[in-house]
Design a protein around this motif. Structure first.
Motif, PDB file in Angstrom:
ATOM      1  N   SER A 207      11.110   2.846   1.292  1.00 36.13           N
ATOM      2  CA  SER A 207      11.191   1.574   0.527  1.00 36.13           C
ATOM      3  C   SER A 207      10.158   0.224   1.216  1.00 36.13           C
ATOM      4  O   SER A 207      10.902  -0.138   2.074  1.00 36.13           O
ATOM      5  CB  SER A 207      12.524   0.955   0.160  1.00 36.13           C
TER       6      SER A 207
ATOM      7  N   GLN B  39       8.887  10.375  -0.359  1.00 34.14           N
ATOM      8  CA  GLN B  39       8.993   9.462  -1.756  1.00 34.14           C
ATOM      9  C   GLN B  39       8.792   7.964  -1.258  1.00 34.14           C
ATOM     10  O   GLN B  39       9.369   7.338  -0.563  1.00 34.14           O
ATOM     11  CB  GLN B  39      10.103   9.579  -2.355  1.00 34.14           C
ATOM     12  N   TYR B  40       7.483   7.603  -2.037  1.00 38.06           N
ATOM     13  CA  TYR B  40       7.329   6.034  -1.563  1.00 38.06           C
ATOM     14  C   TYR B  40       7.421   5.157  -2.903  1.00 38.06           C
ATOM     15  O   TYR B  40       7.046   5.421  -3.794  1.00 38.06           O
ATOM     16  CB  TYR B  40       5.711   6.070  -1.158  1.00 38.06           C
ATOM     17  N   PHE B  41       8.269   4.205  -2.368  1.00 38.10           N
ATOM     18  CA  PHE B  41       8.587   2.942  -3.333  1.00 38.10           C
ATOM     19  C   PHE B  41       7.980   1.542  -2.980  1.00 38.10           C
ATOM     20  O   PHE B  41       8.485   1.257  -1.786  1.00 38.10           O
ATOM     21  CB  PHE B  41       9.973   2.972  -3.930  1.00 38.10           C
ATOM     22  N   CYS B  42       7.218   1.005  -3.583  1.00 33.87           N
ATOM     23  CA  CYS B  42       6.741  -0.192  -3.232  1.00 33.87           C
ATOM     24  C   CYS B  42       7.454  -1.243  -4.075  1.00 33.87           C
ATOM     25  O   CYS B  42       7.089  -1.283  -5.564  1.00 33.87           O
ATOM     26  CB  CYS B  42       5.330  -0.410  -3.219  1.00 33.87           C
ATOM     27  N   GLN B  43       8.281  -2.122  -3.496  1.00 37.87           N
ATOM     28  CA  GLN B  43       9.073  -3.305  -4.123  1.00 37.87           C
ATOM     29  C   GLN B  43       8.064  -4.328  -4.860  1.00 37.87           C
ATOM     30  O   GLN B  43       6.916  -4.882  -4.062  1.00 37.87           O
ATOM     31  CB  GLN B  43      10.073  -3.880  -3.581  1.00 37.87           C
TER      32      GLN B  43
ATOM     33  N   LYS C 284      18.644   6.163  -4.073  1.00 39.03           N
ATOM     34  CA  LYS C 284      17.714   7.414  -4.439  1.00 39.03           C
ATOM     35  C   LYS C 284      17.930   8.583  -3.873  1.00 39.03           C
ATOM     36  O   LYS C 284      17.486   9.680  -4.078  1.00 39.03           O
ATOM     37  CB  LYS C 284      16.253   6.781  -3.842  1.00 39.03           C
TER      38      LYS C 284
END
Length: 242
Positions: free
Chosen positions: A14, A38-42, A58
């Motif tokens: 994250s 898994q890549y999440f960019c806020q 997640k």
């Protein structure tokens, strides 16, 4: 993390709205090489508590660990700690010997050897274990257990944001561990598998709220009163009064 000897991992990143474009570039390089990521960019930086909560929600494995981007782990970290939890099915946390280091990797001075301070948290009796954790000086490193390996069952109902709203941000990592120790004890190895970076700048420190000594004293006394009540109830149950 991608170099761990235990391969069956779900790696959740994250990015808390980093202003450095190089962060995304590095992550995308790793994503291209490792399909476990898994890549999440806020869209905005919502602070560390949000990030801790986000990656936990997640995750879908039987075990879980948080990993800060400025710490170091031996390649056997997960494999050894997972083995401890498998062989101790009523334990909630597995950890190891650890050290503090500066950003250049050199060992930080002035910190104690931590293993002897971990031992009281291995006590099977929940009330004694809880009191030992509550009473131990935070300087001895008990907050670092937040970066251990957890049985997911013991953390699935934790909500960082709700706890901060109720108790404040100060010492929230220690409160999280205190809560987890209610469901099970600690198991640890004496192998040095983890190093945490100290004295480096963290974004949220610029917004940190200073808590007065009187407020800390009030929180301590209040917590001791609640713990004493819990212990008395336990003693009554043990003696057959209730």
């Amino acid at each position: 993390i991608t170099g761990q000897t235990y391969p069956n991992l779900q790696i959740i990143i994250s990015d808390n709205a980093s202003t450095d474009p190089g962060v995304a570039e590095v992550v995308h390089d790793f994503v291209g090489l490792d399909n476990r990521i898994q890549y999440f960019c806020q869209s905005e930086n919502r602070g560390p508590a949000f990030n801790f909560q986000f990656v936990r929600e997640k995750a879908n494995g039987e075990y879980f660990m948080w990993a800060a981007d400025d710490d170091w782990r031996d390649e056997r970290f997960i494999e050894e700690l997972l083995s401890l939890l498998i062989h101790n099915p009523t334990a909630s946390i597995a950890f190891c010997d650890f050290q503090e280091t500066y950003e250049d990797g050199k060992r930080a001075t002035g910190y104690p050897d931590h293993l002897r301070y971990l031992k009281p948290f291995t006590i099977r009796n929940k009330n004694i274990r809880s009191i030992c954790y509550f009473m131990q000086n935070g300087y001895n490193g008990k907050a670092n257990l937040i970066y251990g390996l957890f049985r997911y069952e013991s953390i699935k109902n934790l909500n960082w944001n709700e706890m901060i709203a109720k108790h404040g941000f100060y010492g929230i990592d220690m409160l999280i561990i205190y809560t987890i120790l209610q469901s099970g004890f600690l198991v640890y190895t004496d192998h040095l598998l983890y190093k945490c970076t100290v004295n480096n700048f963290k974004y949220y420190e610029s917004n940190k709220v200073n808590i007065s000594f009187l407020m800390k004293l009030f929180n301590f006394v209040s917590g001791m009163a609640l713990q004493a009540k819990s212990t008395i109830q336990y003693l009554k149950v043990s003696s057959g009064v209730l």
